[in-house]
Design a protein around this motif. Structure first.
Motif, PDB file in Angstrom:
ATOM      1  N   TRP A  19       0.825  -1.209   0.000  1.00  0.00           N
ATOM      2  CA  TRP A  19       0.000   0.000   0.000  1.00  0.00           C
ATOM      3  C   TRP A  19       0.861   1.261   0.000  1.00  0.00           C
ATOM      4  CZ3 TRP A  19      -4.651   0.171  -1.648  1.00  0.00           C
ATOM      5  CH2 TRP A  19      -5.473  -0.948  -1.539  1.00  0.00           C
ATOM      6  N   LEU A  20       1.956   1.250   0.735  1.00  0.00           N
ATOM      7  CA  LEU A  20       2.851   2.407   0.727  1.00  0.00           C
ATOM      8  C   LEU A  20       3.485   2.610  -0.639  1.00  0.00           C
ATOM      9  CD1 LEU A  20       4.633   2.182   4.186  1.00  0.00           C
ATOM     10  CD2 LEU A  20       3.148   4.010   3.377  1.00  0.00           C
ATOM     11  N   LEU A  21       3.859   1.533  -1.283  1.00  0.00           N
ATOM     12  CA  LEU A  21       4.446   1.643  -2.612  1.00  0.00           C
ATOM     13  C   LEU A  21       3.424   2.161  -3.623  1.00  0.00           C
ATOM     14  CD1 LEU A  21       7.123   1.155  -4.036  1.00  0.00           C
ATOM     15  CD2 LEU A  21       6.299  -1.106  -4.622  1.00  0.00           C
ATOM     16  N   LEU A  22       2.211   1.678  -3.520  1.00  0.00           N
ATOM     17  CA  LEU A  22       1.145   2.168  -4.400  1.00  0.00           C
ATOM     18  C   LEU A  22       0.889   3.651  -4.161  1.00  0.00           C
ATOM     19  CD1 LEU A  22      -1.033   1.460  -6.497  1.00  0.00           C
ATOM     20  CD2 LEU A  22      -2.549   0.944  -4.592  1.00  0.00           C
ATOM     21  N   ALA A  23       0.864   4.066  -2.892  1.00  0.00           N
ATOM     22  CA  ALA A  23       0.657   5.484  -2.579  1.00  0.00           C
ATOM     23  C   ALA A  23       1.827   6.327  -3.065  1.00  0.00           C
ATOM     24  CB  ALA A  23       0.469   5.660  -1.071  1.00  0.00           C
ATOM     25  N   ALA A  24       3.043   5.832  -2.892  1.00  0.00           N
ATOM     26  CA  ALA A  24       4.224   6.580  -3.332  1.00  0.00           C
ATOM     27  C   ALA A  24       4.206   6.803  -4.836  1.00  0.00           C
ATOM     28  CB  ALA A  24       5.495   5.841  -2.913  1.00  0.00           C
ATOM     29  N   VAL A  25       3.919   5.748  -5.581  1.00  0.00           N
ATOM     30  CA  VAL A  25       3.889   5.867  -7.043  1.00  0.00           C
ATOM     31  C   VAL A  25       2.743   6.773  -7.481  1.00  0.00           C
ATOM     32  CG1 VAL A  25       3.491   4.568  -9.170  1.00  0.00           C
ATOM     33  CG2 VAL A  25       5.057   3.684  -7.451  1.00  0.00           C
ATOM     34  N   SER A  26       1.598   6.646  -6.838  1.00  0.00           N
ATOM     35  CA  SER A  26       0.439   7.468  -7.213  1.00  0.00           C
ATOM     36  C   SER A  26       0.703   8.944  -6.963  1.00  0.00           C
ATOM     37  CB  SER A  26      -0.794   7.019  -6.440  1.00  0.00           C
ATOM     38  OG  SER A  26      -1.096   5.689  -6.730  1.00  0.00           O
ATOM     39  N   PHE A  27       1.166   9.279  -5.754  1.00  0.00           N
ATOM     40  CA  PHE A  27       1.416  10.681  -5.439  1.00  0.00           C
ATOM     41  C   PHE A  27       2.530  11.261  -6.317  1.00  0.00           C
ATOM     42  CE2 PHE A  27      -0.731  10.006  -1.268  1.00  0.00           C
ATOM     43  CZ  PHE A  27      -1.626  11.060  -1.379  1.00  0.00           C
ATOM     44  N   THR A  28       3.565  10.490  -6.546  1.00  0.00           N
ATOM     45  CA  THR A  28       4.668  10.983  -7.376  1.00  0.00           C
ATOM     46  C   THR A  28       4.205  11.189  -8.813  1.00  0.00           C
ATOM     47  OG1 THR A  28       6.245   9.854  -5.951  1.00  0.00           O
ATOM     48  CG2 THR A  28       7.030  10.537  -8.107  1.00  0.00           C
ATOM     49  N   ALA A  29       3.442  10.257  -9.344  1.00  0.00           N
ATOM     50  CA  ALA A  29       2.948  10.394 -10.724  1.00  0.00           C
ATOM     51  C   ALA A  29       1.987  11.578 -10.841  1.00  0.00           C
ATOM     52  CB  ALA A  29       2.262   9.106 -11.163  1.00  0.00           C
ATOM     53  N   LEU A  30       1.107  11.740  -9.857  1.00  0.00           N
ATOM     54  CA  LEU A  30       0.189  12.887  -9.892  1.00  0.00           C
ATOM     55  C   LEU A  30       0.957  14.203  -9.788  1.00  0.00           C
ATOM     56  CD1 LEU A  30      -2.783  11.631  -7.686  1.00  0.00           C
ATOM     57  CD2 LEU A  30      -2.811  12.137 -10.120  1.00  0.00           C
ATOM     58  N   GLY A  31       1.963  14.225  -8.932  1.00  0.00           N
ATOM     59  CA  GLY A  31       2.763  15.440  -8.797  1.00  0.00           C
ATOM     60  C   GLY A  31       3.512  15.781 -10.063  1.00  0.00           C
ATOM     61  N   LEU A  32       4.123  14.778 -10.687  1.00  0.00           N
ATOM     62  CA  LEU A  32       4.848  15.026 -11.939  1.00  0.00           C
ATOM     63  C   LEU A  32       3.904  15.442 -13.060  1.00  0.00           C
ATOM     64  CD1 LEU A  32       7.482  12.163 -11.894  1.00  0.00           C
ATOM     65  CD2 LEU A  32       7.855  14.590 -11.466  1.00  0.00           C
ATOM     66  N   ALA A  33       2.730  14.822 -13.119  1.00  0.00           N
ATOM     67  CA  ALA A  33       1.747  15.208 -14.133  1.00  0.00           C
ATOM     68  C   ALA A  33       1.266  16.645 -13.898  1.00  0.00           C
ATOM     69  CB  ALA A  33       0.573  14.234 -14.124  1.00  0.00           C
ATOM     70  N   GLY A  34       1.038  16.973 -12.622  1.00  0.00           N
ATOM     71  CA  GLY A  34       0.635  18.341 -12.294  1.00  0.00           C
ATOM     72  C   GLY A  34       1.702  19.359 -12.653  1.00  0.00           C
ATOM     73  N   LEU A  35       2.947  19.029 -12.366  1.00  0.00           N
ATOM     74  CA  LEU A  35       4.038  19.942 -12.733  1.00  0.00           C
ATOM     75  C   LEU A  35       4.153  20.082 -14.248  1.00  0.00           C
ATOM     76  CD1 LEU A  35       6.757  18.912 -10.144  1.00  0.00           C
ATOM     77  CD2 LEU A  35       5.546  21.097 -10.272  1.00  0.00           C
ATOM     78  N   ALA A  36       3.931  19.004 -14.970  1.00  0.00           N
ATOM     79  CA  ALA A  36       3.968  19.087 -16.437  1.00  0.00           C
ATOM     80  C   ALA A  36       2.833  19.974 -16.971  1.00  0.00           C
ATOM     81  CB  ALA A  36       3.882  17.699 -17.049  1.00  0.00           C
ATOM     82  N   ILE A  37       1.674  19.859 -16.363  1.00  0.00           N
ATOM     83  CA  ILE A  37       0.531  20.686 -16.786  1.00  0.00           C
ATOM     84  C   ILE A  37       0.803  22.153 -16.479  1.00  0.00           C
ATOM     85  CG2 ILE A  37      -1.882  21.204 -16.285  1.00  0.00           C
ATOM     86  CD1 ILE A  37      -2.299  18.155 -15.980  1.00  0.00           C
ATOM     87  N   VAL A  38       1.304  22.429 -15.285  1.00  0.00           N
ATOM     88  CA  VAL A  38       1.606  23.810 -14.907  1.00  0.00           C
ATOM     89  C   VAL A  38       2.691  24.382 -15.808  1.00  0.00           C
ATOM     90  CG1 VAL A  38       2.620  25.228 -13.073  1.00  0.00           C
ATOM     91  CG2 VAL A  38       0.851  23.567 -12.520  1.00  0.00           C
ATOM     92  N   ALA A  39       3.703  23.601 -16.118  1.00  0.00           N
ATOM     93  CA  ALA A  39       4.767  24.084 -16.999  1.00  0.00           C
ATOM     94  C   ALA A  39       4.245  24.329 -18.419  1.00  0.00           C
ATOM     95  CB  ALA A  39       5.916  23.086 -17.041  1.00  0.00           C
ATOM     96  N   GLY A  40       3.297  23.506 -18.853  1.00  0.00           N
ATOM     97  CA  GLY A  40       2.744  23.676 -20.193  1.00  0.00           C
ATOM     98  C   GLY A  40       1.826  24.874 -20.317  1.00  0.00           C
ATOM     99  N   THR A  41       1.113  25.210 -19.270  1.00  0.00           N
ATOM    100  CA  THR A  41       0.187  26.338 -19.331  1.00  0.00           C
ATOM    101  C   THR A  41       0.855  27.667 -19.051  1.00  0.00           C
ATOM    102  OG1 THR A  41      -0.450  26.026 -17.018  1.00  0.00           O
ATOM    103  CG2 THR A  41      -1.791  24.923 -18.686  1.00  0.00           C
ATOM    104  N   SER A  42       2.005  27.641 -18.382  1.00  0.00           N
ATOM    105  CA  SER A  42       2.663  28.913 -18.041  1.00  0.00           C
ATOM    106  C   SER A  42       3.526  29.453 -19.180  1.00  0.00           C
ATOM    107  CB  SER A  42       3.517  28.737 -16.781  1.00  0.00           C
ATOM    108  OG  SER A  42       4.590  27.859 -17.035  1.00  0.00           O
ATOM    109  N   SER A  43       3.846  28.620 -20.187  1.00  0.00           N
ATOM    110  CA  SER A  43       4.711  29.119 -21.245  1.00  0.00           C
ATOM    111  C   SER A  43       3.943  29.765 -22.353  1.00  0.00           C
ATOM    112  CB  SER A  43       5.544  28.044 -21.894  1.00  0.00           C
ATOM    113  OG  SER A  43       5.637  26.868 -21.235  1.00  0.00           O
TER     114      SER A  43
END
Length: 120
Positions: A96-120
């Motif tokens: 469960w910790l590994l699933l949570a770690a991968v989920s939060f990290t993937a969501l964070g990276l996707a969010g950062l990619a979206i923010v970087a794409g909309t700010s340029s």
């Protein structure tokens, strides 16, 4: 002792062959358990690595505004990834910790990619 009638050239009694087969299966099972743990720890290490950078970016003030929430998600993923190492005796908790770690990290990276794409 080898039997002369055995067409496949097998040696030993059936009990000895079964013991050898069981020993082989145990060795393969141990190898699989080790391989799975190595894969899990590698995934957790990547999450911890990205989480450390996320925490550093928050501490340096680089993650402000729209980048704060995805960066926090990466940081939480890193904390969950670190928890994998401390909960090794509890396989269900590790999963469960590994699933949570991968989920939060993937969501964070996707969010950062979206923010970087909309700010340029």
């Amino acid at each position: 002792m080898a039997r002369r009638n055995d067409p496949k050239g097998r040696r030993g009694t059936p009990e000895e062959r079964e013991a050898i087969a069981a020993k082989y299966q145990d060795a393969v099972a141990q190898l699989q358990r080790t391989a799975y743990w190595n894969l899990r720890s590698t995934i957790a290490s990547v999450c911890v690595f990205l989480g450390v950078f996320a925490i550093l970016f928050i501490a340096w003030g680089e993650a402000d505004g729209a980048r704060l929430v995805p960066t926090l998600a990466c940081a939480i993923g890193g904390v969950c990834g670190a928890g994998v190492y401390f909960s090794r005796p509890y396989p269900l908790l590790v999963r469960w910790l590994l699933l949570a770690a991968v989920s939060f990290t993937a969501l964070g990276l996707a969010g950062l990619a979206i923010v970087a794409g909309t700010s340029s």
